[in-house]
Design a protein around this motif. Sequence first.
Motif, PDB file in Angstrom:
ATOM      1  N   ALA A   1     102.555 -18.902 -14.271  1.00 12.78           N
ATOM      2  CA  ALA A   1     102.202 -18.690 -15.673  1.00 12.78           C
ATOM      3  C   ALA A   1     100.690 -18.551 -15.831  1.00 12.78           C
ATOM      4  O   ALA A   1     100.213 -17.655 -16.533  1.00 12.78           O
ATOM      5  CB  ALA A   1     102.715 -19.844 -16.529  1.00 12.78           C
ATOM      6  N   MET A   2      99.922 -19.409 -15.174  1.00 17.62           N
ATOM      7  CA  MET A   2      98.461 -19.354 -15.299  1.00 17.62           C
ATOM      8  C   MET A   2      97.901 -18.057 -14.708  1.00 17.62           C
ATOM      9  O   MET A   2      97.090 -17.383 -15.337  1.00 17.62           O
ATOM     10  CB  MET A   2      97.812 -20.553 -14.611  1.00 17.62           C
ATOM     11  N   VAL A   3      98.356 -17.700 -13.512  1.00 14.82           N
ATOM     12  CA  VAL A   3      97.845 -16.491 -12.861  1.00 14.82           C
ATOM     13  C   VAL A   3      98.199 -15.249 -13.670  1.00 14.82           C
ATOM     14  O   VAL A   3      97.354 -14.369 -13.884  1.00 14.82           O
ATOM     15  CB  VAL A   3      98.366 -16.392 -11.412  1.00 14.82           C
ATOM     16  N   SER A   4      99.430 -15.164 -14.154  1.00 14.44           N
ATOM     17  CA  SER A   4      99.813 -13.991 -14.933  1.00 14.44           C
ATOM     18  C   SER A   4      99.053 -13.935 -16.251  1.00 14.44           C
ATOM     19  O   SER A   4      98.632 -12.856 -16.679  1.00 14.44           O
ATOM     20  CB  SER A   4     101.324 -13.959 -15.174  1.00 14.44           C
ATOM     21  N   TYR A   5      98.828 -15.076 -16.897  1.00  9.40           N
ATOM     22  CA  TYR A   5      98.074 -15.073 -18.144  1.00  9.40           C
ATOM     23  C   TYR A   5      96.621 -14.674 -17.906  1.00  9.40           C
ATOM     24  O   TYR A   5      96.065 -13.873 -18.663  1.00  9.40           O
ATOM     25  CB  TYR A   5      98.138 -16.435 -18.835  1.00  9.40           C
ATOM     26  N   VAL A   6      96.007 -15.225 -16.872  1.00  9.53           N
ATOM     27  CA  VAL A   6      94.608 -14.887 -16.578  1.00  9.53           C
ATOM     28  C   VAL A   6      94.476 -13.389 -16.332  1.00  9.53           C
ATOM     29  O   VAL A   6      93.576 -12.738 -16.877  1.00  9.53           O
ATOM     30  CB  VAL A   6      94.091 -15.715 -15.378  1.00  9.53           C
TER      31      VAL A   6
ATOM     32  N   PRO B   1     109.473 -31.658 -27.600  1.00  9.02           N
ATOM     33  CA  PRO B   1     110.451 -30.812 -26.897  1.00  9.02           C
ATOM     34  C   PRO B   1     109.768 -29.554 -26.354  1.00  9.02           C
ATOM     35  O   PRO B   1     108.665 -29.187 -26.780  1.00  9.02           O
ATOM     36  CB  PRO B   1     111.462 -30.439 -27.981  1.00  9.02           C
ATOM     37  N   THR B   2     110.426 -28.873 -25.446  1.00 10.90           N
ATOM     38  CA  THR B   2     109.849 -27.696 -24.792  1.00 10.90           C
ATOM     39  C   THR B   2     109.396 -26.650 -25.795  1.00 10.90           C
ATOM     40  O   THR B   2     108.311 -26.075 -25.650  1.00 10.90           O
ATOM     41  CB  THR B   2     110.880 -27.067 -23.829  1.00 10.90           C
ATOM     42  N   ILE B   3     110.168 -26.404 -26.825  1.00  7.04           N
ATOM     43  CA  ILE B   3     109.799 -25.385 -27.815  1.00  7.04           C
ATOM     44  C   ILE B   3     108.512 -25.760 -28.531  1.00  7.04           C
ATOM     45  O   ILE B   3     107.674 -24.899 -28.829  1.00  7.04           O
ATOM     46  CB  ILE B   3     110.953 -25.108 -28.815  1.00  7.04           C
ATOM     47  N   GLY B   4     108.282 -27.034 -28.773  1.00  7.71           N
ATOM     48  CA  GLY B   4     107.046 -27.487 -29.410  1.00  7.71           C
ATOM     49  C   GLY B   4     105.844 -27.253 -28.514  1.00  7.71           C
ATOM     50  O   GLY B   4     104.793 -26.800 -28.977  1.00  7.71           O
TER      51      GLY B   4
ATOM     52  N   GLY C   1      94.679 -17.815 -29.792  1.00  3.20           N
ATOM     53  CA  GLY C   1      93.320 -18.220 -30.174  1.00  3.20           C
ATOM     54  C   GLY C   1      92.290 -17.780 -29.158  1.00  3.20           C
ATOM     55  O   GLY C   1      91.205 -17.314 -29.517  1.00  3.20           O
ATOM     56  N   GLU C   2      92.614 -17.892 -27.889  1.00  2.00           N
ATOM     57  CA  GLU C   2      91.678 -17.486 -26.839  1.00  2.00           C
ATOM     58  C   GLU C   2      91.440 -15.978 -26.874  1.00  2.00           C
ATOM     59  O   GLU C   2      90.303 -15.522 -26.792  1.00  2.00           O
ATOM     60  CB  GLU C   2      92.220 -17.919 -25.473  1.00  2.00           C
TER      61      GLU C   2
ATOM     62  N   PHE D   1     101.085 -23.792 -26.711  1.00  2.00           N
ATOM     63  CA  PHE D   1     100.483 -22.883 -25.741  1.00  2.00           C
ATOM     64  C   PHE D   1     100.358 -21.461 -26.282  1.00  2.00           C
ATOM     65  O   PHE D   1      99.357 -20.791 -26.039  1.00  2.00           O
ATOM     66  CB  PHE D   1     101.265 -22.897 -24.426  1.00  2.00           C
ATOM     67  N   ILE D   2     101.358 -20.984 -27.017  1.00  2.00           N
ATOM     68  CA  ILE D   2     101.279 -19.645 -27.611  1.00  2.00           C
ATOM     69  C   ILE D   2     100.111 -19.575 -28.597  1.00  2.00           C
ATOM     70  O   ILE D   2      99.353 -18.605 -28.608  1.00  2.00           O
ATOM     71  CB  ILE D   2     102.617 -19.272 -28.284  1.00  2.00           C
TER      72      ILE D   2
END
Length: 140
Positions: free
Chosen positions: A37-42, A103-106, A117-118, A111-112
């Motif tokens: 997830a981190m590598v694909s987002y970066v 919960p995971t959705i929260g 924001g970033e 993160f979304i």
Amino acid sequence: MSWWRDILRQSVFMCFFIIPIPIGAYTIHSGSSAVVAMVSYVFLSLVIPVAYVGCQDASFGPQGGRIRRWVMALMWFIVFAAIGAFTAFMGVYWKAAPFWEWPTIGRDVVFITGMYGEISLTMLLAFVVSQLLPGRKEVK
């Protein structure tokens, strides 16, 4: 529409191409899902905005202000360095943040929101710096 509203609106559309892959990788919950997830987002958070601001249609505000590609890449590096510094110095507080118990959705919503924001902050900073530089600043 003002330039900053235009950037925020266009960031929403860019995030449709940036955010789903890292969120999908993270929700798999395998051992390496966070790294994927981190590598694909970066990768996506750099490539997609830099490609977008190079398009002829990428203009912001009523005057059609432009963002230069190299400024976009530079602001991306600066924002990611700031995020890295925050993580390094505030890691204890980050790990103790209450949303980890949600919960995971929260957590996904947190993160979304952070990823949007970033991207928006990077675009806003890149626009301001591009407008301060001499040379062509708008679409002719």
